[in-house]
Design a protein around this motif. Structure first.
Motif, PDB file in Angstrom:
ATOM      1  N   ASP A  57       0.835  -1.210   0.000  1.00 13.82           N
ATOM      2  CA  ASP A  57       0.000   0.000   0.000  1.00 13.82           C
ATOM      3  C   ASP A  57       0.866   1.255   0.000  1.00 13.82           C
ATOM      4  N   SER A  60       2.433   1.697  -3.455  1.00 18.36           N
ATOM      5  CA  SER A  60       1.444   2.192  -4.405  1.00 18.36           C
ATOM      6  C   SER A  60       1.190   3.683  -4.206  1.00 18.36           C
ATOM      7  N   ASP A  64       2.103   6.656  -6.887  1.00 20.16           N
ATOM      8  CA  ASP A  64       1.086   7.610  -7.356  1.00 20.16           C
ATOM      9  C   ASP A  64       1.555   9.046  -7.149  1.00 20.16           C
TER      10      ASP A  64
END
Length: 81
Positions: A57, A60, A64
């Motif tokens: 997580d 990611s 981003d």
């Protein structure tokens, strides 16, 4: 990876949560010793799954944000001749 270590306060809080869960969901009371034993098992056997999910997580989210930063930098470019 090192074993998960909880403070006394964390252990007490988690043991109480496990005891309450067993009482509510299974209508079964378990003692503090059994709850702490279960907590140790969960920490040892399941912690790597949760840890790895947290890393995935975080990766990611970081990816981003890096992509977003790249777009913001491109917007700063000046027209070339």
């Amino acid at each position: 990876m090192t074993d998960v270590k909880f403070s006394k306060e964390e252990t007490d809080r988690l043991v109480n949560k496990l005891k309450a869960y067993f009482d509510k969901e299974f209508d079964q009371e378990i003692g503090a010793f059994d709850a702490e034993f279960l907590l140790d098992f969960i920490a040892k056997e399941l912690e790597p799954v949760f840890y790895n999910r947290g890393l995935a997580d975080a990766h990611s989210l970081f990816s981003d944000k890096v992509d977003e930063l790249g777009y913001l930098i491109q917007e700063l470019e000046k027209p070339a001749l």
